[in-house]
Scaffold this motif. Sequence first.
Motif, PDB file in Angstrom:
ATOM      1  N   CYS A   1       9.894  19.295 -14.491  1.00 25.10           N
ATOM      2  CA  CYS A   1      10.338  18.532 -15.075  1.00 25.10           C
ATOM      3  C   CYS A   1       9.633  17.063 -15.076  1.00 25.10           C
ATOM      4  CB  CYS A   1      12.326  18.179 -13.773  1.00 25.10           C
ATOM      5  SG  CYS A   1      13.049  19.728 -13.727  1.00 25.10           S
ATOM      6  N   TRP A   2       8.863  16.694 -14.513  1.00 25.79           N
ATOM      7  CA  TRP A   2       8.879  15.428 -14.361  1.00 25.79           C
ATOM      8  C   TRP A   2       7.072  15.408 -15.012  1.00 25.79           C
ATOM      9  CZ3 TRP A   2       8.396  13.666  -8.300  1.00 25.79           C
ATOM     10  CH2 TRP A   2      10.060  12.859  -8.253  1.00 25.79           C
ATOM     11  N   LEU A   3       6.353  16.896 -15.451  1.00 24.15           N
ATOM     12  CA  LEU A   3       5.076  16.558 -15.983  1.00 24.15           C
ATOM     13  C   LEU A   3       5.262  16.025 -17.638  1.00 24.15           C
ATOM     14  CD1 LEU A   3       3.449  19.236 -14.443  1.00 24.15           C
ATOM     15  CD2 LEU A   3       2.539  16.875 -13.976  1.00 24.15           C
ATOM     16  N   PRO A   4       6.737  16.551 -18.409  1.00 28.20           N
ATOM     17  CA  PRO A   4       6.721  16.276 -19.934  1.00 28.20           C
ATOM     18  C   PRO A   4       7.070  14.591 -19.885  1.00 28.20           C
ATOM     19  CG  PRO A   4       7.595  18.311 -19.322  1.00 28.20           C
ATOM     20  CD  PRO A   4       7.329  17.864 -17.834  1.00 28.20           C
ATOM     21  N   LEU A   5       7.612  14.272 -18.782  1.00 28.54           N
ATOM     22  CA  LEU A   5       7.726  12.427 -19.283  1.00 28.54           C
ATOM     23  C   LEU A   5       6.376  12.076 -18.192  1.00 28.54           C
ATOM     24  CD1 LEU A   5      10.338  12.427 -16.746  1.00 28.54           C
ATOM     25  CD2 LEU A   5      10.586  12.425 -18.950  1.00 28.54           C
ATOM     26  N   LEU A   6       5.842  12.926 -17.780  1.00 28.52           N
ATOM     27  CA  LEU A   6       4.085  12.146 -17.417  1.00 28.52           C
ATOM     28  C   LEU A   6       3.781  12.095 -18.928  1.00 28.52           C
ATOM     29  CD1 LEU A   6       1.940  13.139 -14.402  1.00 28.52           C
ATOM     30  CD2 LEU A   6       0.715  13.385 -16.902  1.00 28.52           C
ATOM     31  N   ALA A   7       3.576  14.079 -19.844  1.00 28.96           N
ATOM     32  CA  ALA A   7       2.525  13.585 -21.307  1.00 28.96           C
ATOM     33  C   ALA A   7       2.990  12.852 -21.805  1.00 28.96           C
ATOM     34  CB  ALA A   7       3.188  15.416 -21.662  1.00 28.96           C
ATOM     35  N   ASN A   8       4.202  12.730 -22.209  1.00 24.09           N
ATOM     36  CA  ASN A   8       4.958  11.705 -22.847  1.00 24.09           C
ATOM     37  C   ASN A   8       4.600  10.045 -22.427  1.00 24.09           C
ATOM     38  OD1 ASN A   8       5.875  13.513 -23.697  1.00 24.09           O
ATOM     39  ND2 ASN A   8       8.535  13.071 -23.803  1.00 24.09           N
ATOM     40  N   ARG A   9       4.078   9.622 -21.566  1.00 23.94           N
ATOM     41  CA  ARG A   9       3.972   8.307 -21.240  1.00 23.94           C
ATOM     42  C   ARG A   9       2.845   7.992 -21.278  1.00 23.94           C
ATOM     43  NH1 ARG A   9       6.425   3.732 -18.377  1.00 23.94           N
ATOM     44  NH2 ARG A   9       4.867   2.412 -18.662  1.00 23.94           N
TER      45      ARG A   9
ATOM     46  N   ILE B   1       4.573  15.848   9.181  1.00 20.53           N
ATOM     47  CA  ILE B   1       4.799  16.733   8.572  1.00 20.53           C
ATOM     48  C   ILE B   1       5.083  16.754   7.310  1.00 20.53           C
ATOM     49  CG2 ILE B   1       3.808  19.141   7.848  1.00 20.53           C
ATOM     50  CD1 ILE B   1       3.443  19.305  11.112  1.00 20.53           C
ATOM     51  N   VAL B   2       6.517  16.357   7.700  1.00 23.23           N
ATOM     52  CA  VAL B   2       7.573  16.051   6.612  1.00 23.23           C
ATOM     53  C   VAL B   2       7.086  15.318   5.231  1.00 23.23           C
ATOM     54  CG1 VAL B   2       9.852  15.450   5.573  1.00 23.23           C
ATOM     55  CG2 VAL B   2       9.005  17.275   7.520  1.00 23.23           C
ATOM     56  N   ALA B   3       6.979  13.853   6.447  1.00 22.85           N
ATOM     57  CA  ALA B   3       6.436  12.455   5.102  1.00 22.85           C
ATOM     58  C   ALA B   3       4.928  12.947   4.645  1.00 22.85           C
ATOM     59  CB  ALA B   3       6.022  11.522   5.610  1.00 22.85           C
ATOM     60  N   VAL B   4       4.183  13.840   4.555  1.00 19.78           N
ATOM     61  CA  VAL B   4       2.917  14.566   3.829  1.00 19.78           C
ATOM     62  C   VAL B   4       2.975  15.189   2.670  1.00 19.78           C
ATOM     63  CG1 VAL B   4       0.408  15.845   3.909  1.00 19.78           C
ATOM     64  CG2 VAL B   4       1.242  13.658   5.980  1.00 19.78           C
ATOM     65  N   VAL B   5       4.276  16.146   3.463  1.00 23.63           N
ATOM     66  CA  VAL B   5       4.336  16.676   1.583  1.00 23.63           C
ATOM     67  C   VAL B   5       4.870  16.133   1.207  1.00 23.63           C
ATOM     68  CG1 VAL B   5       6.213  18.614   1.155  1.00 23.63           C
ATOM     69  CG2 VAL B   5       5.075  18.720   3.182  1.00 23.63           C
ATOM     70  N   TRP B   6       6.042  14.967   1.368  1.00 20.18           N
ATOM     71  CA  TRP B   6       6.950  13.774   0.864  1.00 20.18           C
ATOM     72  C   TRP B   6       6.228  13.341  -0.551  1.00 20.18           C
ATOM     73  CZ3 TRP B   6      10.808  10.476   3.463  1.00 20.18           C
ATOM     74  CH2 TRP B   6      12.076   9.686   2.604  1.00 20.18           C
ATOM     75  N   MET B   7       5.012  12.753   0.084  1.00 19.94           N
ATOM     76  CA  MET B   7       4.135  12.158  -0.360  1.00 19.94           C
ATOM     77  C   MET B   7       3.387  12.545  -1.515  1.00 19.94           C
ATOM     78  SD  MET B   7       2.151   9.981   2.720  1.00 19.94           S
ATOM     79  CE  MET B   7       2.823   9.542   3.763  1.00 19.94           C
ATOM     80  N   VAL B   8       2.598  13.884  -1.492  1.00 20.65           N
ATOM     81  CA  VAL B   8       2.180  14.614  -2.156  1.00 20.65           C
ATOM     82  C   VAL B   8       3.191  14.322  -3.637  1.00 20.65           C
ATOM     83  CG1 VAL B   8       1.299  17.000  -3.226  1.00 20.65           C
ATOM     84  CG2 VAL B   8       0.641  15.274  -0.825  1.00 20.65           C
ATOM     85  N   TRP B   9       4.932  15.620  -3.033  1.00 24.31           N
ATOM     86  CA  TRP B   9       5.339  15.799  -4.154  1.00 24.31           C
ATOM     87  C   TRP B   9       6.011  14.245  -5.289  1.00 24.31           C
ATOM     88  CZ3 TRP B   9      10.909  14.149  -4.645  1.00 24.31           C
ATOM     89  CH2 TRP B   9      11.843  14.562  -5.376  1.00 24.31           C
ATOM     90  N   HIS B  10       5.819  13.486  -5.293  1.00 22.20           N
ATOM     91  CA  HIS B  10       6.035  12.400  -5.816  1.00 22.20           C
ATOM     92  C   HIS B  10       4.613  12.535  -6.731  1.00 22.20           C
ATOM     93  CE1 HIS B  10       8.735  10.860  -2.607  1.00 22.20           C
ATOM     94  NE2 HIS B  10       9.402  10.406  -3.373  1.00 22.20           N
ATOM     95  N   LEU B  11       3.198  12.712  -6.438  1.00 22.84           N
ATOM     96  CA  LEU B  11       2.455  12.317  -7.319  1.00 22.84           C
ATOM     97  C   LEU B  11       2.755  11.873  -8.878  1.00 22.84           C
ATOM     98  CD1 LEU B  11      -0.657  14.338  -5.662  1.00 22.84           C
ATOM     99  CD2 LEU B  11       0.047  11.869  -5.869  1.00 22.84           C
TER     100      LEU B  11
END
Length: 273
Positions: A30-38, A173-183
């Motif tokens: 869902c997010w990569l098209p928004l990244l590509a457009n920006r 551990i949840v926090a680390v996964v959560w951070m990467v998910w936001h990239l």
Amino acid sequence: MKPRLSQDPRQSRNRLILFLLIAFGFTWACWLPLLANRQLASDLPVLPGQFYLGSFGPFAGAAAAELYSGGKGLGTWIKTLFSFSFPRGWLLISSGLPLAYGCIAILAHRFITGSFPDPSRFGLTADLPARFNIWETSLVWMLTFGIGEESGWRGFLLPELHRRRSLFSSALIVAVVWMVWHLPAFWFNESYLGMGFGVIGWAISLAYGSVVLAWICAGSRWSIIPVVIWHGIFDTLTASDQAGQVMAMACSMLVILHGIILMRTLGRRRAQP
């Protein structure tokens, strides 16, 4: 009420892998098209609210992991997520804490900038229509990133990790996964663009925010209703355009302080196999 968890180590590992693949795959698709457009001016077609649609990746991953287990636990998982069978004091805690953060952040804004924030601009964000007020914005955050994220992070991943680890270790551990998910959001979303070295503070506050939310979720007998409320209010306070650096920084510092206070409490919550 202890988290309902599978006992087969191989099945548990496969559930986690499936959860992560779908949680990241759905959101990033869902997010990569928004990244590509920006960043690349790609002019790819996107849906209205596609950024918010991406928030349901963790929910989709957790649902798929439950279905992988034969589907028998899917209904139980859903009922646990939205159960009201927890002490009602957690509703007061989950709403009162972020509101207290916000009040202190407003005072910090007044002290640092010399003026109070404009109350008419609370909740306004470029990600939502300008006509939305603070109540509508909070509701959107709760129904999207609140439910979409918390059903996966605290509703599935945290109790699954808590099988073999303390609640504190599981929360980190949840926090680390959560951070990467936001990239991907760091390259297209206004709240993350230009954060610079502020990303260090963001990561620390997210880690301790994970500790606070683990404490609330475990106390709420693994219902995500209180953490959804906390998440929605906190996002409204810190992710709105008016929050800028001052309010977001003040709220984050308070979350870090609260998380530090809770470290020992969560560390004593040993694994629950």
